[in-house]
Design a protein around this motif. Sequence first.
Motif, PDB file in Angstrom:
ATOM      1  N   GLU A 335       0.692  -1.266  -0.068  1.00 41.83           N
ATOM      2  CA  GLU A 335       0.035   0.052  -0.011  1.00 41.83           C
ATOM      3  C   GLU A 335       1.019   1.223   0.098  1.00 41.83           C
ATOM      4  OE1 GLU A 335      -2.730  -0.237   3.190  1.00 41.83           O
ATOM      5  OE2 GLU A 335      -3.678  -1.920   2.403  1.00 41.83           O
ATOM      6  N   GLU A 336       2.155   1.234   0.760  1.00 38.44           N
ATOM      7  CA  GLU A 336       2.798   2.527   0.676  1.00 38.44           C
ATOM      8  C   GLU A 336       4.019   2.255   0.295  1.00 38.44           C
ATOM      9  OE1 GLU A 336       3.048   3.326   5.022  1.00 38.44           O
ATOM     10  OE2 GLU A 336       0.899   4.133   5.069  1.00 38.44           O
ATOM     11  N   THR A 337       4.621   0.912   0.002  1.00 35.34           N
ATOM     12  CA  THR A 337       5.954   0.672  -0.621  1.00 35.34           C
ATOM     13  C   THR A 337       6.098   0.129  -1.789  1.00 35.34           C
ATOM     14  OG1 THR A 337       6.505  -0.131   1.802  1.00 35.34           O
ATOM     15  CG2 THR A 337       8.036  -0.572   0.105  1.00 35.34           C
ATOM     16  N   LEU A 338       6.938   0.579  -2.579  1.00 35.91           N
ATOM     17  CA  LEU A 338       7.204   0.172  -3.894  1.00 35.91           C
ATOM     18  C   LEU A 338       8.132  -0.785  -3.916  1.00 35.91           C
ATOM     19  CD1 LEU A 338       6.246   0.654  -6.822  1.00 35.91           C
ATOM     20  CD2 LEU A 338       8.085   2.371  -7.324  1.00 35.91           C
ATOM     21  N   ILE A 339       7.866  -2.118  -4.455  1.00 32.57           N
ATOM     22  CA  ILE A 339       8.780  -3.129  -4.285  1.00 32.57           C
ATOM     23  C   ILE A 339       9.520  -3.582  -5.709  1.00 32.57           C
ATOM     24  CG2 ILE A 339       9.053  -5.475  -3.651  1.00 32.57           C
ATOM     25  CD1 ILE A 339       6.554  -4.811  -1.654  1.00 32.57           C
ATOM     26  N   PHE A 340      10.597  -3.575  -5.859  1.00 24.35           N
ATOM     27  CA  PHE A 340      11.295  -4.141  -7.157  1.00 24.35           C
ATOM     28  C   PHE A 340      12.056  -5.440  -6.969  1.00 24.35           C
ATOM     29  CE2 PHE A 340      14.834  -3.583 -10.286  1.00 24.35           C
ATOM     30  CZ  PHE A 340      14.015  -4.225 -11.522  1.00 24.35           C
ATOM     31  N   LEU A 341      11.732  -6.575  -7.173  1.00 20.61           N
ATOM     32  CA  LEU A 341      12.385  -7.736  -6.951  1.00 20.61           C
ATOM     33  C   LEU A 341      12.900  -8.344  -8.259  1.00 20.61           C
ATOM     34  CD1 LEU A 341      10.113  -8.958  -4.332  1.00 20.61           C
ATOM     35  CD2 LEU A 341      12.209  -7.720  -3.934  1.00 20.61           C
ATOM     36  N   ALA A 355       5.845  -4.665  -7.636  1.00 20.92           N
ATOM     37  CA  ALA A 355       4.605  -4.332  -6.615  1.00 20.92           C
ATOM     38  C   ALA A 355       4.491  -2.982  -5.963  1.00 20.92           C
ATOM     39  CB  ALA A 355       4.643  -5.687  -5.668  1.00 20.92           C
ATOM     40  N   GLY A 356       3.234  -2.496  -5.605  1.00 25.38           N
ATOM     41  CA  GLY A 356       2.962  -1.307  -5.021  1.00 25.38           C
ATOM     42  C   GLY A 356       1.562  -0.760  -5.173  1.00 25.38           C
ATOM     43  N   PRO A 357       1.584   0.710  -4.762  1.00 30.04           N
ATOM     44  CA  PRO A 357       0.117   1.297  -5.226  1.00 30.04           C
ATOM     45  C   PRO A 357      -0.169   1.125  -6.766  1.00 30.04           C
ATOM     46  CG  PRO A 357       1.892   2.697  -3.874  1.00 30.04           C
ATOM     47  CD  PRO A 357       2.633   1.563  -4.378  1.00 30.04           C
ATOM     48  N   VAL A 358      -1.445   0.773  -6.562  1.00 31.30           N
ATOM     49  CA  VAL A 358      -2.049   0.258  -8.215  1.00 31.30           C
ATOM     50  C   VAL A 358      -1.599   1.052  -9.184  1.00 31.30           C
ATOM     51  CG1 VAL A 358      -3.826  -0.371  -9.375  1.00 31.30           C
ATOM     52  CG2 VAL A 358      -3.545  -1.024  -6.887  1.00 31.30           C
ATOM     53  N   GLU A 359      -1.782   2.504  -9.024  1.00 28.37           N
ATOM     54  CA  GLU A 359      -1.716   3.581  -9.975  1.00 28.37           C
ATOM     55  C   GLU A 359      -0.189   3.505 -10.545  1.00 28.37           C
ATOM     56  OE1 GLU A 359      -3.261   7.429  -8.974  1.00 28.37           O
ATOM     57  OE2 GLU A 359      -5.412   6.739  -8.799  1.00 28.37           O
ATOM     58  N   MET A 360       0.746   3.420  -9.569  1.00 26.87           N
ATOM     59  CA  MET A 360       2.197   3.613 -10.060  1.00 26.87           C
ATOM     60  C   MET A 360       2.620   2.381 -10.770  1.00 26.87           C
ATOM     61  SD  MET A 360       4.199   5.329  -6.702  1.00 26.87           S
ATOM     62  CE  MET A 360       5.535   5.728  -7.673  1.00 26.87           C
ATOM     63  N   VAL A 361       2.190   1.029 -10.237  1.00 21.81           N
ATOM     64  CA  VAL A 361       2.663  -0.081 -10.840  1.00 21.81           C
ATOM     65  C   VAL A 361       1.858  -0.181 -12.255  1.00 21.81           C
ATOM     66  CG1 VAL A 361       2.215  -2.561 -10.610  1.00 21.81           C
ATOM     67  CG2 VAL A 361       2.801  -1.553  -8.739  1.00 21.81           C
ATOM     68  N   ASP A 362       0.506   0.437 -12.308  1.00 16.72           N
ATOM     69  CA  ASP A 362       0.168   0.562 -13.760  1.00 16.72           C
ATOM     70  C   ASP A 362       0.931   1.106 -14.692  1.00 16.72           C
ATOM     71  OD1 ASP A 362      -1.965  -1.504 -12.707  1.00 16.72           O
ATOM     72  OD2 ASP A 362      -3.521   0.058 -12.762  1.00 16.72           O
ATOM     73  N   SER A 363       1.404   2.336 -14.333  1.00 17.71           N
ATOM     74  CA  SER A 363       2.189   3.179 -14.874  1.00 17.71           C
ATOM     75  C   SER A 363       3.592   2.756 -15.263  1.00 17.71           C
ATOM     76  CB  SER A 363       2.245   4.616 -14.403  1.00 17.71           C
ATOM     77  OG  SER A 363       2.950   5.746 -15.296  1.00 17.71           O
ATOM     78  N   LEU A 364       4.195   2.262 -14.363  1.00 13.38           N
ATOM     79  CA  LEU A 364       5.585   2.009 -14.522  1.00 13.38           C
ATOM     80  C   LEU A 364       5.858   0.469 -14.939  1.00 13.38           C
ATOM     81  CD1 LEU A 364       6.725   3.486 -10.919  1.00 13.38           C
ATOM     82  CD2 LEU A 364       7.246   4.357 -13.197  1.00 13.38           C
ATOM     83  N   LYS A 379      -1.885  -6.867 -12.833  1.00 11.05           N
ATOM     84  CA  LYS A 379      -3.253  -6.567 -12.365  1.00 11.05           C
ATOM     85  C   LYS A 379      -3.103  -6.357 -11.032  1.00 11.05           C
ATOM     86  CE  LYS A 379      -5.514 -11.107 -12.112  1.00 11.05           C
ATOM     87  NZ  LYS A 379      -6.631 -11.710 -12.435  1.00 11.05           N
ATOM     88  N   ASN A 380      -3.953  -5.369 -10.326  1.00  6.17           N
ATOM     89  CA  ASN A 380      -4.183  -5.301  -8.838  1.00  6.17           C
ATOM     90  C   ASN A 380      -2.705  -4.678  -8.003  1.00  6.17           C
ATOM     91  OD1 ASN A 380      -6.767  -5.896  -9.042  1.00  6.17           O
ATOM     92  ND2 ASN A 380      -6.467  -8.397  -8.776  1.00  6.17           N
ATOM     93  N   GLY A 381      -1.896  -3.984  -8.550  1.00 11.14           N
ATOM     94  CA  GLY A 381      -0.755  -3.799  -7.911  1.00 11.14           C
ATOM     95  C   GLY A 381       0.440  -4.497  -8.223  1.00 11.14           C
ATOM     96  N   ARG A 382       0.306  -5.576  -9.228  1.00 12.38           N
ATOM     97  CA  ARG A 382       1.432  -6.464  -9.270  1.00 12.38           C
ATOM     98  C   ARG A 382       1.708  -6.373 -10.741  1.00 12.38           C
ATOM     99  NH1 ARG A 382       2.120 -10.377  -4.825  1.00 12.38           N
ATOM    100  NH2 ARG A 382       1.562  -8.922  -2.980  1.00 12.38           N
ATOM    101  N   TYR A 383       3.042  -6.398 -11.222  1.00 13.22           N
ATOM    102  CA  TYR A 383       3.330  -6.676 -12.595  1.00 13.22           C
ATOM    103  C   TYR A 383       4.688  -7.412 -12.580  1.00 13.22           C
ATOM    104  CZ  TYR A 383       3.931  -5.085 -17.577  1.00 13.22           C
ATOM    105  OH  TYR A 383       4.098  -5.268 -18.984  1.00 13.22           O
ATOM    106  N   GLN A 384       4.497  -8.495 -13.121  1.00 20.57           N
ATOM    107  CA  GLN A 384       5.658  -9.495 -13.301  1.00 20.57           C
ATOM    108  C   GLN A 384       5.800 -10.002 -14.522  1.00 20.57           C
ATOM    109  OE1 GLN A 384       3.261 -11.823  -9.766  1.00 20.57           O
ATOM    110  NE2 GLN A 384       4.864 -13.325 -10.725  1.00 20.57           N
TER     111      GLN A 384
END
Length: 412
Positions: A335-341, A355-364, A379-384
């Motif tokens: 919800e508050e942390t942007l995670i890049f693994l 993973a992170g806030p939905v809007e940021m993940v959808d954009s980035l 989707k739902n704040g996860r992009y992999q």
Amino acid sequence: MAYQCQRECYQQQFSTTVVSCIPTEQKLEVNGRKETVKGFHVVFKDAILFPEGGGQPDDRGVVNDIPVLRVTRQGADALHFVTSPLPEGCEAHMKVDWERRFDHMQQHSGQHLITAIADIEFGYKTTSWELGRQRSVIELDTPGLKPEQMEFLERTVNEKIRASVPVNVKEVSVDDPLVEQVRSRGLPDDHAGPVRIIEIEGVDSNMCCGTHVSNLSHLQAIKILGVEKGKKNKSNLIFIAGNRILQYTDQCFSVEKALTSLLKTGPEKHVEAVDKIQKSVKMLQKSNLNLLRDLAVLTAQAFKSDPKRGKLFTLHRKEGDNEFMNIIANEIGTEETLIFLTVGDEKATGLFLLAGPVEMVDSLGPRVSEMLEGKGAGKNGRYQGRANRMSRRSEVTTLLQESLELHSQQEE
């Protein structure tokens, strides 16, 4: 039309003349890939190189030292594909790749013999067959063969080989009564000229355009490797004949020697040794998976307990999988942390998760995937997805930090 290769299957050289030479292009396998090659279709007065047909692949060889890359049939003509032109009317000296030709003769005559005995003894009809590069397959119209039937079939065909049964070729007209009496799946629509009949004396008569041995003794032997379930309630019988048996034996012995060296045990215990190794590997994989899960939880907890933690968490591990990355993301919270693994090779291929806030993940997400030269979805704040250029992870980290700073400024 019957070609010289069909009249004299054992002839390896032949001189003829060029009838036509037409520019064309052909799809060929080059270094394991299909490529379009420009060249010429050459028709000769007669041909010693067999065009594909009857389930048998085409011959290879040379004409005036020019390699022939494909031979196909078009009506009464055999089209020879070459990359250099041959003038009309010029003399052409052909040489066949004899090793390939004789191999095809052995496999094709072997198929006729197996097909005939399977029909005579069990009533199993052959519905199709394939002459493969390493082994051949006969499709039989039966849901299965019992081990004793395969044993009988192999024993019987090899008895015929040891008896040196002659194989004769007859050419008859289309309206000859013999055409109706022999085994056949029918003539092709563009058939021209006489009908060719292959007779294994006292065993089988079959309509066929392929090249064959003149005596079953030239097959040397036939080995039935097994039977697999086929389509539409049919069975695929797998076999090799002649020189392929010698090659297969050499390969098997080489593998046996290598396994004996690796497993430190004799051939009779290879299966037992491999079984033990597989069980050990499964146990180690299970233990490794549990350790990775524990490590993922501890990694996330260490970050969460750090009072100086920021809003970006990045991590790369050579070992790991999607589950490892998702456990970390779940434990940290997005919800508050942007995670890049990332997991995998540090510079080449691997897996990534944003993973992170939905809007940021959808954009980035799509931008991260593009930077890593990979493919992904989310989707739902996860992009992999999968990455092909892990060496750009630092560039991705910079992008994420800049995006977080911009986001904070906008919120203020």
